[in-house]
Design a protein around this motif. Structure first.
Motif, PDB file in Angstrom:
ATOM      1  N   MET A 107     -15.907 -18.512  -0.970  1.00 32.99           N
ATOM      2  CA  MET A 107     -16.102 -16.469  -1.029  1.00 32.99           C
ATOM      3  C   MET A 107     -15.371 -16.049  -2.472  1.00 32.99           C
ATOM      4  N   THR A 108     -15.901 -14.926  -3.276  1.00 34.33           N
ATOM      5  CA  THR A 108     -14.744 -14.358  -4.528  1.00 34.33           C
ATOM      6  C   THR A 108     -14.403 -13.545  -3.530  1.00 34.33           C
ATOM      7  N   HIS A 109     -13.374 -13.676  -4.079  1.00 36.38           N
ATOM      8  CA  HIS A 109     -11.818 -12.226  -3.821  1.00 36.38           C
ATOM      9  C   HIS A 109     -12.519 -11.292  -4.431  1.00 36.38           C
ATOM     10  N   ALA A 110     -13.403 -10.505  -4.675  1.00 36.34           N
ATOM     11  CA  ALA A 110     -14.206  -9.249  -4.219  1.00 36.34           C
ATOM     12  C   ALA A 110     -15.030  -9.199  -2.615  1.00 36.34           C
ATOM     13  N   GLU A 111     -15.403 -10.332  -2.345  1.00 36.82           N
ATOM     14  CA  GLU A 111     -16.093 -10.462  -0.816  1.00 36.82           C
ATOM     15  C   GLU A 111     -14.732 -10.460   0.123  1.00 36.82           C
ATOM     16  N   CYS A 112     -13.764 -11.110   0.161  1.00 36.98           N
ATOM     17  CA  CYS A 112     -12.188 -11.291   0.288  1.00 36.98           C
ATOM     18  C   CYS A 112     -11.858  -9.761   1.095  1.00 36.98           C
ATOM     19  N   ASP A 113     -12.156  -9.543  -0.102  1.00 37.80           N
ATOM     20  CA  ASP A 113     -10.966  -8.029  -0.358  1.00 37.80           C
ATOM     21  C   ASP A 113     -11.942  -6.958   0.356  1.00 37.80           C
ATOM     22  N   GLU A 114     -13.323  -6.741   0.589  1.00 38.18           N
ATOM     23  CA  GLU A 114     -14.158  -5.813   0.902  1.00 38.18           C
ATOM     24  C   GLU A 114     -13.858  -6.380   2.883  1.00 38.18           C
ATOM     25  N   LEU A 115     -13.691  -7.335   2.898  1.00 35.97           N
ATOM     26  CA  LEU A 115     -13.888  -7.501   4.290  1.00 35.97           C
ATOM     27  C   LEU A 115     -12.332  -7.386   5.334  1.00 35.97           C
ATOM     28  N   MET A 116     -11.863  -7.356   4.490  1.00 28.79           N
ATOM     29  CA  MET A 116     -10.766  -7.479   4.806  1.00 28.79           C
ATOM     30  C   MET A 116     -10.411  -5.298   4.369  1.00 28.79           C
ATOM     31  N   GLU A 117     -11.083  -4.924   3.510  1.00 29.36           N
ATOM     32  CA  GLU A 117     -11.330  -3.232   3.420  1.00 29.36           C
ATOM     33  C   GLU A 117     -11.546  -2.891   5.359  1.00 29.36           C
ATOM     34  N   LEU A 118     -13.144  -3.879   5.375  1.00 28.40           N
ATOM     35  CA  LEU A 118     -13.850  -3.270   6.627  1.00 28.40           C
ATOM     36  C   LEU A 118     -13.161  -3.252   8.231  1.00 28.40           C
ATOM     37  N   ALA A 119     -12.211  -4.812   8.669  1.00 29.75           N
ATOM     38  CA  ALA A 119     -11.667  -4.806   9.342  1.00 29.75           C
ATOM     39  C   ALA A 119     -10.313  -4.138   9.051  1.00 29.75           C
ATOM     40  N   GLY A 120      -9.567  -3.699   8.351  1.00 29.77           N
ATOM     41  CA  GLY A 120      -8.513  -2.996   8.448  1.00 29.77           C
ATOM     42  C   GLY A 120      -8.026  -1.845   9.599  1.00 29.77           C
ATOM     43  N   ARG A 121      -9.151  -1.040   9.272  1.00 29.60           N
ATOM     44  CA  ARG A 121      -9.066   0.428  10.755  1.00 29.60           C
ATOM     45  C   ARG A 121      -8.737  -0.571  12.035  1.00 29.60           C
ATOM     46  N   ARG A 122      -9.967  -1.343  12.219  1.00 28.89           N
ATOM     47  CA  ARG A 122     -10.547  -2.073  13.047  1.00 28.89           C
ATOM     48  C   ARG A 122      -9.295  -2.793  14.340  1.00 28.89           C
ATOM     49  N   LEU A 123      -8.346  -3.324  13.418  1.00 27.02           N
ATOM     50  CA  LEU A 123      -7.510  -4.772  13.721  1.00 27.02           C
ATOM     51  C   LEU A 123      -6.975  -3.729  14.963  1.00 27.02           C
ATOM     52  N   ALA A 124      -6.627  -4.596  16.057  1.00 24.97           N
ATOM     53  CA  ALA A 124      -5.464  -4.665  17.104  1.00 24.97           C
ATOM     54  C   ALA A 124      -5.109  -5.759  18.121  1.00 24.97           C
ATOM     55  N   ARG A 125      -3.601  -5.922  18.725  1.00 25.66           N
ATOM     56  CA  ARG A 125      -3.214  -7.476  19.042  1.00 25.66           C
ATOM     57  C   ARG A 125      -3.738  -7.901  19.453  1.00 25.66           C
ATOM     58  N   SER A 126      -4.016  -9.065  18.732  1.00 23.89           N
ATOM     59  CA  SER A 126      -5.392 -10.257  18.540  1.00 23.89           C
ATOM     60  C   SER A 126      -5.276 -10.628  20.121  1.00 23.89           C
ATOM     61  N   GLU A 127      -6.560 -10.563  20.887  1.00 22.27           N
ATOM     62  CA  GLU A 127      -7.229 -11.412  22.265  1.00 22.27           C
ATOM     63  C   GLU A 127      -7.385 -12.251  22.405  1.00 22.27           C
ATOM     64  N   THR A 128      -7.239 -13.524  23.771  1.00 20.80           N
ATOM     65  CA  THR A 128      -7.782 -14.308  23.337  1.00 20.80           C
ATOM     66  C   THR A 128      -9.114 -14.073  24.703  1.00 20.80           C
ATOM     67  N   VAL A 129      -9.898 -15.492  24.624  1.00 26.72           N
ATOM     68  CA  VAL A 129     -10.343 -15.376  25.977  1.00 26.72           C
ATOM     69  C   VAL A 129      -9.901 -16.182  27.158  1.00 26.72           C
ATOM     70  N   GLN A 130     -10.020 -15.376  28.007  1.00 22.90           N
ATOM     71  CA  GLN A 130      -9.086 -16.401  29.373  1.00 22.90           C
ATOM     72  C   GLN A 130      -9.970 -16.888  29.861  1.00 22.90           C
ATOM     73  N   THR A 131      -9.875 -18.335  29.654  1.00 20.98           N
ATOM     74  CA  THR A 131     -10.552 -18.930  30.256  1.00 20.98           C
ATOM     75  C   THR A 131     -10.709 -19.443  32.170  1.00 20.98           C
ATOM     76  N   ASP A 132      -9.488 -18.582  33.029  1.00 18.23           N
ATOM     77  CA  ASP A 132     -10.031 -18.578  34.110  1.00 18.23           C
ATOM     78  C   ASP A 132     -10.470 -17.657  34.907  1.00 18.23           C
ATOM     79  N   THR A 133     -10.927 -16.691  33.966  1.00 18.43           N
ATOM     80  CA  THR A 133     -11.925 -15.082  34.653  1.00 18.43           C
ATOM     81  C   THR A 133     -12.936 -15.291  33.573  1.00 18.43           C
ATOM     82  N   GLY A 134     -12.953 -15.766  32.351  1.00 15.91           N
ATOM     83  CA  GLY A 134     -13.740 -15.354  31.104  1.00 15.91           C
ATOM     84  C   GLY A 134     -13.350 -13.997  30.584  1.00 15.91           C
ATOM     85  N   ALA A 135     -12.667 -13.123  30.531  1.00 13.57           N
ATOM     86  CA  ALA A 135     -12.065 -11.894  30.488  1.00 13.57           C
ATOM     87  C   ALA A 135     -11.227 -12.367  29.202  1.00 13.57           C
TER      88      ALA A 135
END
Ligand code: PD2
Ligand code: ZN
Length: 285
Positions: A107-135
């Motif tokens: 990826m170009t550095h500009a693409e990296c920067d744009e992706l971080m910018e687009l994601a930045g406002r929507r970041l929240a503590r990471s969740e993983t798929v819970q395989t015992d329930t699918g949630a």
């Protein structure tokens, strides 16, 4: 003397002895001491243990391998560069078992920067798929913040998704939406497999959307000051997180024999941002 009955309780007891590692000869001796006729005891042992061993063999069988994404299909020497549909990327490292390929200039550095910018406002503590329930759940093994884009959500995601599809020869439709993770100092992602554990009760539900995961591309959106490599503990490999680089790996069986155990090493200084694309066996809807 009338024939002695082989009860379910007796079968259960024989299986418990086998699980505990008691040799069949010792089990036979105990049964005789308890009053079982030798021929009945041998028949009960043979029959019960045959069923037990068949079940265990089935449970331990390796799953059949399935087709996977692959950047270098067919034989031939390793090229230094690969065409990824809209740009050439560098092949920095290629390992076969586990299948791991590191790309430079993905990826170009500009693409990296744009992706971080687009994601930045929507970041929240990471969740993983819970395989015992699918949630989804917040997971202590992943101390980063994250978000998912929908597949094809914006022109940049579309461009990167098409690039990955061209590079690893796998349909865009089989990909999950791109996930963004931001690790702060001290944050890490403990070693794990990206496929869904077939032994977990929630896995059949998860697999309804496109089947198993069969490949991963982790794209580095920045270069952390210290730490944050992607590790493959089974083969003592650590991929340096370098802005614009990407690491691809595939797993043709949802099984540790794929040797794709991998983790994100703790970030020591600075932040680490990655984008992850997981690919399924079939169309992901
Ligand atoms: O950020 C990483 O290096 C990393 C390591 C392991 C990301 C993932 N797994 C993932 O997103 O699955
Ligand atoms: Zn992972």
């Amino acid at each position: 003397m009338s024939a002695q009955a082989i009860t379910p309780e007796l079968r259960q007891w024989i299986i418990e002895q086998a699980r505990a590692g008691v040799q069949p000869e010792a089990v036979l001796a105990s049964m005789k001491t308890s009053g079982w006729q030798e021929d009945v005891a041998i028949a009960a042992l043979e029959d019960t243990l045959r069923g037990f061993l068949d079940e265990r063999a089935t449970a331990n069988r390796l799953p059949d391998p399935v087709p996977v994404p692959e950047p270098l299909p067919g034989a031939g020497g390793m090229p230094a560069r690969l065409w990824a549909g809209d740009r050439e990327v560098d092949v920095v490292l290629s390992m076969h078992n586990p299948r791991v390929v590191v790309f430079g200039n993905f990826m170009t550095h500009a693409e990296c920067d744009e992706l971080m910018e687009l994601a930045g406002r929507r970041l929240a503590r990471s969740e993983t798929v819970q395989t015992d329930t699918g949630a989804s759940e917040v997971n202590a093994a992943r101390t980063s913040d994250g978000m998912f884009f929908e597949r094809g959500e914006n022109p940049l995601c579309q461009r990167i998704e098409a690039r990955i599809a061209a590079l690893v020869n796998w349909p865009v439709e089989n990909g999950e939406g791109i996930q963004i993770l931001r690790y702060r100092p001290g944050a890490e992602y403990k070693p794990h497999y990206d496929y869904f554990d077939p032994a977990q009760p929630g896995t059949p539900t998860i697999l309804k959307r496109g089947g198993q995961r069969v490949g991963t591309v982790v794209m580095y959106l920045n270069t952390p000051k210290v730490g944050g490599g992607t590790t493959f503990p089974d083969v003592q490999l650590e991929v340096a997180p370098v802005k614009g680089h990407a690491v691809f790996f595939s797993y043709d069986r949802a099984h540790p024999s794929s040797r794709t155990l991998h983790g994100g090493a703790p970030v020591v200084e600075g932040e680490k941002w990655v984008a992850t694309k997981w690919m399924r066996e079939g169309v992901f809807r």
